[in-house]
Design an enzyme around this catalytic site. Structure first.
Site, mmCIF file in Angstrom:
data_model
loop_
_atom_site.group_PDB
_atom_site.id
_atom_site.type_symbol
_atom_site.label_atom_id
_atom_site.label_comp_id
_atom_site.label_asym_id
_atom_site.label_seq_id
_atom_site.Cartn_x
_atom_site.Cartn_y
_atom_site.Cartn_z
ATOM 1 N N GLU A 102 0.836 -1.213 0.000
ATOM 2 C CA GLU A 102 0.000 0.000 0.000
ATOM 3 C C GLU A 102 0.867 1.257 0.000
ATOM 4 O O GLU A 102 2.034 1.204 0.399
ATOM 5 C CB GLU A 102 -0.871 0.018 1.259
ATOM 6 C CG GLU A 102 -2.332 -0.320 1.016
ATOM 7 C CD GLU A 102 -3.121 0.774 0.300
ATOM 8 O OE1 GLU A 102 -2.534 1.656 -0.373
ATOM 9 O OE2 GLU A 102 -4.354 0.754 0.424
ATOM 10 N N ASP A 103 0.286 2.359 -0.414
ATOM 11 C CA ASP A 103 1.014 3.615 -0.340
ATOM 12 C C ASP A 103 0.984 4.202 1.076
ATOM 13 O O ASP A 103 1.990 4.649 1.590
ATOM 14 C CB ASP A 103 0.469 4.643 -1.364
ATOM 15 C CG ASP A 103 -1.040 4.860 -1.255
ATOM 16 O OD1 ASP A 103 -1.719 4.163 -0.470
ATOM 17 O OD2 ASP A 103 -1.550 5.742 -1.967
ATOM 18 N N ASP A 106 -3.764 5.449 6.792
ATOM 19 C CA ASP A 106 -4.170 6.669 7.490
ATOM 20 C C ASP A 106 -5.061 6.253 8.661
ATOM 21 O O ASP A 106 -4.563 5.883 9.717
ATOM 22 C CB ASP A 106 -4.862 7.572 6.462
ATOM 23 C CG ASP A 106 -5.182 8.955 6.976
ATOM 24 O OD1 ASP A 106 -4.451 9.452 7.848
ATOM 25 O OD2 ASP A 106 -6.161 9.557 6.504
ATOM 26 N N PHE A 155 -1.029 16.110 5.214
ATOM 27 C CA PHE A 155 -1.287 15.607 3.864
ATOM 28 C C PHE A 155 -0.018 15.626 3.016
ATOM 29 O O PHE A 155 0.672 16.642 2.944
ATOM 30 C CB PHE A 155 -2.389 16.433 3.194
ATOM 31 C CG PHE A 155 -2.823 15.858 1.884
ATOM 32 C CD1 PHE A 155 -3.703 14.785 1.843
ATOM 33 C CD2 PHE A 155 -2.334 16.366 0.687
ATOM 34 C CE1 PHE A 155 -4.085 14.227 0.632
ATOM 35 C CE2 PHE A 155 -2.719 15.815 -0.526
ATOM 36 C CZ PHE A 155 -3.596 14.744 -0.550
ATOM 37 N N VAL A 156 0.272 14.495 2.391
ATOM 38 C CA VAL A 156 1.485 14.398 1.558
ATOM 39 C C VAL A 156 1.159 14.004 0.117
ATOM 40 O O VAL A 156 0.121 13.387 -0.149
ATOM 41 C CB VAL A 156 2.486 13.371 2.149
ATOM 42 C CG1 VAL A 156 3.061 13.852 3.466
ATOM 43 C CG2 VAL A 156 1.856 11.992 2.303
ATOM 44 N N ARG A 168 1.615 12.479 -8.685
ATOM 45 C CA ARG A 168 2.056 11.087 -8.482
ATOM 46 C C ARG A 168 3.445 10.835 -9.055
ATOM 47 O O ARG A 168 4.141 9.911 -8.652
ATOM 48 C CB ARG A 168 1.084 10.106 -9.159
ATOM 49 C CG ARG A 168 -0.321 10.085 -8.579
ATOM 50 C CD ARG A 168 -1.079 8.890 -9.168
ATOM 51 N NE ARG A 168 -2.517 8.962 -8.952
ATOM 52 C CZ ARG A 168 -3.145 8.510 -7.871
ATOM 53 N NH1 ARG A 168 -2.459 7.977 -6.883
ATOM 54 N NH2 ARG A 168 -4.458 8.592 -7.770
HETATM 55 P P1 5GP Z 1 -7.434 5.128 5.318
HETATM 56 O O1 5GP Z 1 -8.550 4.212 4.954
HETATM 57 O O2 5GP Z 1 -6.250 4.401 5.937
HETATM 58 O O3 5GP Z 1 -7.878 6.266 6.159
HETATM 59 O O4 5GP Z 1 -7.004 5.853 4.006
HETATM 60 C C1 5GP Z 1 -6.093 5.399 3.146
HETATM 61 C C2 5GP Z 1 -6.203 6.172 1.860
HETATM 62 O O5 5GP Z 1 -6.403 7.590 2.089
HETATM 63 C C3 5GP Z 1 -4.924 6.058 1.098
HETATM 64 O O6 5GP Z 1 -4.913 4.924 0.277
HETATM 65 C C4 5GP Z 1 -4.890 7.361 0.335
HETATM 66 O O7 5GP Z 1 -5.614 7.220 -0.860
HETATM 67 C C5 5GP Z 1 -5.617 8.347 1.213
HETATM 68 N N1 5GP Z 1 -4.694 9.194 2.003
HETATM 69 C C6 5GP Z 1 -4.588 9.256 3.341
HETATM 70 N N2 5GP Z 1 -3.675 10.162 3.735
HETATM 71 C C7 5GP Z 1 -3.167 10.687 2.590
HETATM 72 C C8 5GP Z 1 -2.164 11.699 2.333
HETATM 73 O O8 5GP Z 1 -1.535 12.297 3.218
HETATM 74 N N3 5GP Z 1 -1.912 11.965 1.021
HETATM 75 C C9 5GP Z 1 -2.567 11.341 -0.002
HETATM 76 N N4 5GP Z 1 -2.233 11.683 -1.229
HETATM 77 N N5 5GP Z 1 -3.515 10.389 0.212
HETATM 78 C C10 5GP Z 1 -3.809 10.077 1.496
HETATM 79 MG MG MG Z 2 -4.063 3.718 -1.317
#
Ligand code: 5GP
Ligand code: MG
Length: 179
Positions: A102-103, A106, A155-156, A168
């Site tokens: 995963e990237d 959060d 936010f990144v 990207r």
């Molecule tokens: P989660 O379900 O863990 O809250 O969210 C994960 C998704 O939120 C990631 O796959 C990504 O798409 C988005 N996301 C969360 N934080 C960031 C951030 O700081 N930057 C970006 N570009 N996407 C984020």
């Molecule tokens: Mg993702």
């Protein structure tokens, strides 16, 4: 490295391309050691992980496979709100040792959904490898096995991560400048 603008927002340098490459190769060394003789199946979650997994997988030297999945979010008709469906899971994962790539984690809800869906297909094991994790934001008990960087709750963009689909392509990671 200096500030950049993506669409309408200013971002400042956070993690350099060199720092990323160093950590990515370190994670690959760990995975090569931990998963030798397990023929792991790397499941990269598109779009955000495409650059990370391309670099990571170059350093994987053990017998292994790679496949790509996507999470389609749509508004559920029930009161539960947004539903995430895993699409592209066309490989038989039964009995396989999976490494989800995963990237970013959060809140962890996306990963939780992913784990739940994959578990229904009875893999032998599931490990999580994430480029970034925001520990302060985590709302569910998820423990990633491989984390390149823990970052603050900001936010990144860059290195696969987008702001409104832009950014990207940046080889480094940038953080939104607070004003
Ligand atoms: P989660 O379900 O863990 O809250 O969210 C994960 C998704 O939120 C990631 O796959 C990504 O798409 C988005 N996301 C969360 N934080 C960031 C951030 O700081 N930057 C970006 N570009 N996407 C984020
Ligand atoms: Mg993702």
């Amino acid at each position: 490295m200096s500030e950049i603008k993506v669409i309408d927002k200013v971002f400042e340098p956070s993690i350099t391309a060199a720092q990323i490459q160093k950590r990515v190769s370190e994670l690959a060394v760990q995975i090569n050691r931990d998963m030798v003789a397990q023929n792991p199946l790397f499941l990269a979650v598109l779009n955000g992980s495409f650059m990370f997994v391309a670099d990571l997988y170059r350093h994987i030297t053990i017998e292994s496979e790679i496949s790509f999945v996507k999470l389609a979010s749509y508004d559920g008709t029930s009161s539960t709100g947004v539903v995430n469906e895993v699409i592209g899971l066309n490989k038989d994962i039964k009995g396989r040792n999976i490494v989800i790539v995963e990237d970013i984690i959060d809140t962890g809800f996306t990963m939780q959904q992913m784990l739940k869906t994959l578990a229904e297909h009875h893999p032998a094991s599931i490990r999580i490898c994430t480029l970034l994790q925001k520990p302060d934001k985590l709302q569910v008990p998820i423990k990633a096995d491989y984390v390149a960087f823990n970052i603050p709750n900001l936010f990144v963009v860059g290195y696969g991560l987008d702001y409104d689909q832009q950014g990207r392509n940046l080889p480094a990671i940038y953080v939104l400048k607070e004003d």
